[in-house]
Design an enzyme around this catalytic site. Structure first.
Site, PDB file in Angstrom:
ATOM      1  N   ASP A 292       0.870  -1.168   0.000  1.00 19.20           N
ATOM      2  CA  ASP A 292       0.000   0.000   0.000  1.00 19.20           C
ATOM      3  C   ASP A 292       0.912   1.225   0.000  1.00 19.20           C
ATOM      4  OD1 ASP A 292      -2.059   1.791   0.043  1.00 19.20           O
ATOM      5  OD2 ASP A 292      -3.149   0.844   1.690  1.00 19.20           O
TER       6      ASP A 292
HETATM    7  C1  BGC Z   1      -4.915   3.376  -0.056  1.00 17.81           C
HETATM    8  C2  BGC Z   1      -4.996   2.356  -1.171  1.00 17.81           C
HETATM    9  C3  BGC Z   1      -4.855   3.046  -2.499  1.00 17.81           C
HETATM   10  C4  BGC Z   1      -3.554   3.809  -2.533  1.00 17.81           C
HETATM   11  C5  BGC Z   1      -3.297   4.540  -3.827  1.00 17.81           C
HETATM   12  C6  BGC Z   1      -3.695   4.249  -0.181  1.00 17.81           C
HETATM   13  O1  BGC Z   1      -3.767   5.308   0.692  1.00 17.81           O
HETATM   14  O2  BGC Z   1      -4.934   2.728   1.183  1.00 17.81           O
HETATM   15  O3  BGC Z   1      -6.206   1.658  -1.094  1.00 17.81           O
HETATM   16  O4  BGC Z   1      -4.930   2.115  -3.537  1.00 17.81           O
HETATM   17  O5  BGC Z   1      -3.566   4.766  -1.491  1.00 17.81           O
HETATM   18  O6  BGC Z   1      -4.140   5.616  -3.979  1.00 17.81           O
END
Ligand code: BGC
Length: 747
Positions: A292
């Site tokens: 993530d």
């Molecule tokens: C989120 C993810 C997301 C990523 C990219 C993160 O803050 O937890 O679910 O895909 O950002 O935007």
């Protein structure tokens, strides 16, 4: 007349010639493409699509330099994240991208968030369909709808220049105040895993890399970067991880996103138990694991644990990883394994064989799908004295009440946000209302009626309008988003008081809930009807109106329990980080990242309805509950036990539509395991969605996989069936199971 004919024929010939020319051009282009394909094949033997993704990945890997390998295992920034990078122009405005290897014919991976539609953003202002939120789609319990949902997103991703989705959220709802509940598929692992798997299967069929996230136990937003989830392995495998296990089995996603939180001491993106022992060794996952955003905490530890790709930057998997490989701290074979996973995924998902070609999004088609899925997702929770459906020809006056009920319906925020067309990007955490007007949609259904609007800002004036109307429809909302949890499950902005006042003025009050999770309903006994519309997407108001006026007979059921009060939750108070922790992991003396606080999942196996069942706590609305404008009866249960640990158990029964209109029923099958298993009272093991005309009966058959009747045996690190009696129960909700039969499984 003559002229018309000749003109037509001139036009006809023109189009005929144009058509022939286009066909000739297309044939030529195809021929060229074909030859190009041959050239590529000659140039690069791995371009032969008859070879397996594994074979092709292996061939590419052999040709790669160390720098090329390193380039594949990290992202290159995200707009608005950290320092701007030199190669930022190569991105497509999405959440991240991985460079390709042009000399070897390997394309870039362009990633976009795509929870309930392709995320829009200020960077390139694209158009996307906003589908109903994920928890809404789970309320349809419909695997075909899940497939359509995924296919639409897959198509729109490609149309907009992306070849990887970051959707596929499936964290089970342990904590309904979690701000991302709307991005997930509810509280049951079998339901959530099956639906997300079908979504991913069809998304990936559009030649995009499919993703499942956030692996794992990222069940609250509060302190998500610093929390350590403490949970025993059996509970983890049977709840949160089971949803992933099924999702991966059904959907075969090419990618898994590890989550921000730690589990049992190690952060998810450097957690060997999660990334290697379970994901690779137990489940045989062959795709790649990406972190993530900012969820990577180390180089050597994360690489050894099984992280393949750091996003969105290269703090650990760029120069640091290269150094570590060169100095022998990370074996080359380990880096090769990461690269192999990524390359294999690129071949498997079709992004190498089908390069991205941007095209125009099918807006009308998207609207149609969004509306249809919203109709299938709308749950009718209360319908006193058959107040609904409203008769558009008979009703004389309707009060449409609620903040924004004249103009739009709310959506969920954070990285899932899909902005409405023609509006500037709303930012990460803004309240975004789709231009789908409840007032207009209701007015269109009752052209002869006086339909008036009141925002509800002044409850007394709203109540006065309700009093002089035949019916009052109150549209209320609860906004939720990534990055924050709800303080409680009450509707915000004094909307409970508004409903109470309107209902006191007119008992024919119908409440339409636009929520991302469960809400409490202190006014439930006072109102005539309640409809859960969730975040209903681009065409939400039309879908709700179709349900309210009976053009659509609702058939959805809750994928999560609606509790009576927060006091009934496993954790009445959400566990929060200690003061002064700044939302980040701490650093231990050996340099490792360290959580700052922990949440102990002492409810263990008792997630969602299993908790309320086991604790004998009454609920507001149970898991699996939902009304229809018709009624159904169940009979003739016959259960054929599966033979041995591999045999499926077959559950057959009859469902009859006992009312006077056609409708669909979600028939649910639960099992109570032998007492020796030490399980909560029952679990969902299967379901069938049955469409029935008035008076019609159908025999239904549900097959139950042995795993769904098993428990996870920690000592043997495997699923096992307990010998003994299993009670199989069938009915229309987790608390309305008229049929049951006890079987004994021979092992
Ligand atoms: C989120 C993810 C997301 C990523 C990219 C993160 O803050 O937890 O679910 O895909 O950002 O935007």
């Amino acid at each position: 007349m003559k002229t018309t004919i000749s003109l037509r024929s001139v036009r006809g010939s023109f189009f005929l010639i144009l058509g022939l020319a286009a066909a000739a051009f297309a044939a030529h282009a195809q021929h060229r493409l074909h030859n190009q394909g041959d050239d590529q094949k000659q140039q690069h033997p791995w371009m032969d699509s008859t070879l397996s993704p594994d074979q092709r990945a292996e061939m590419v890997l052999k040709e790669m330099t160390l720098d090329e390998k390193i380039a594949l295992v990290h992202g290159n920034g995200m707009p608005g994240w950290g320092k701007p990078r030199e190669n930022a122009y190569m991105g497509n405005g999405g959440a991240g991208f991985v460079l390709g290897i042009p000399r070897l014919g390997i394309p870039m991976i362009q990633m976009s968030d795509a929870a309930y539609g392709v995320r829009s953003s200020a960077e390139n202002g694209r158009y996307s369909t906003a589908l109903p939120s994920n928890v809404a789609s789970a309320a349809s319990w419909d695997t075909e709808a899940a497939c359509e949902y995924g296919a639409l997103i897959g198509r729109e991703l490609r149309a907009q220049g992306y070849n990887m989705t970051l959707g596929g959220g499936v964290n089970v709802t342990r904590e309904p105040r979690n701000g991302r509940t709307f991005e997930y598929m509810g509280e049951d692992p079998v339901l959530a895993g099956t639906l997300v798997g079908n979504r991913i299967r069809c998304e990936q069929a559009q030649n995009v890399i499919g993703d499942i996230k956030h692996y794992a136990a990222n069940d609250q937003e509060t302190g998500r970067n610093e929390v350590d989830v403490l949970v025993d392995k059996r509970s983890l495998r049977e709840s949160d991880l089971l949803a992933f296990e099924i999702g991966i089995e059904v959907g075969n996603p090419a990618a898994v996103m590890c989550s921000y939180n730690a589990i049992n001491g190690d952060f998810a993106c450097e957690n060997k138990y999660l990334l290697t022992d379970v994901l690779r060794d137990s489940w045989g996952f062959k795709g790649f694991v990406l972190s993530d955003w900012g969820g990577t905490h180390s180089t050597i530890k994360a690489s050894a644990a099984g992280l393949d790709n750091e996003e969105p930057e290269d703090l650990y998997f760029g120069a640091n990883l290269k150094d570590a490989v060169q100095s022998g701290k990370v074996p080359m074979s380990e880096l090769d394994e990461h690269v192999r996973h990524i390359l294999r995924s690129e071949f498997l998902s079709g992004i190498v064989d089908h390069p991205i070609k941007k095209s125009v999004v099918d807006i009308e088609g998207g609207f149609e799908t969004a509306r249809k899925i919203a109709e299938q997702s709308t749950v009718l929770l209360k319908n006193a004295d058959s107040l609904l459906p409203l008769d558009g020809a008979k009703v004389r006056s309707i009060a449409v009440i609620g903040p924004h009920a004249d103009t739009g319906m709310i959506s969920g925020g954070g990285s899932a946000q899909v902005d409405p067309p023609g509006r500037p990007s709303a930012g990460w955490q803004a309240h975004v209302w789709y231009p789908s007007s409840p007032l207009k949609a209701v007015s269109a259904k009752a052209p002869g009626a006086t339909v008036q609007f009141d925002s509800g800002e002044n409850p007394a004036s709203a109540a006065a309008l309700a009093k002089k109307s035949d019916v009052a429809i109150v549209f209320v909302y609860q906004w939720t988003s990534e990055g924050a949890d709800l303080p409680n499950l009450s509707l915000p902005d004094a909307q409970d008081a508004l409903i109470a006042q309107v209902a006191a003025a007119n008992p024919h009050t119908i409440v339409v809930l636009e929520t991302g999770t469960a809400v409490t309903m202190p006014w439930i006994d006072k109102v005539g009807g309640v409809v859960e519309a969730w975040y209903a997407g681009s065409k939400g108001a039309d879908a709700v109106a179709n349900v309210l006026f009976g053009d659509v007979n609702p058939g959805a059921k809750l994928p999560m329990t609606f509790p009576r009060a927060e006091a009934d939750l496993p954790h009445p108070h959400m566990v929060v980080p200690p003061p002064g922790t700044h939302g980040r992991a701490a650093v231990a003396s050996n340099g490792d990242a360290k959580p700052t606080f922990s949440v102990r999942y002492d409810e263990g196996l008792k997630v969602g309805y299993k908790w309320y069942d086991a604790e004998n706590k009454p609920v507001l609305f149970p898991f699996g509950f939902g009304l229809s404008y018709t009624t159904f009866s169940y009979s003739a249960l016959a259960v054929k036990p599966g033979a041995g640990s591999k045999g499926e158990t077959t559950v057959s029964f009859t469902v009859k539509n006992t009312g006077s209109r056609a409708g669909s029923e979600i028939a649910e099958v639960y099992a109570a395991l032998p007492a020796s298993a030490g399980e909560p009272p029952k679990r969902l093991v299967g379901w069938a969605k049955v469409q029935l005309n008035a008076g019609e009966s159908k025999q239904v058959q549900v097959t139950v996989k042995p795993k769904y009747l098993s428990i996870f045996d920690e000592a043997r690190n495997a699923w096992k069936l307990e010998p003994g009696s299993y009670r199989i129960m069938v009915g229309g909700s987790s608390q309305d199971l008229p049929l049951n039969q006890t079987i004994s499984l021979s092992l």
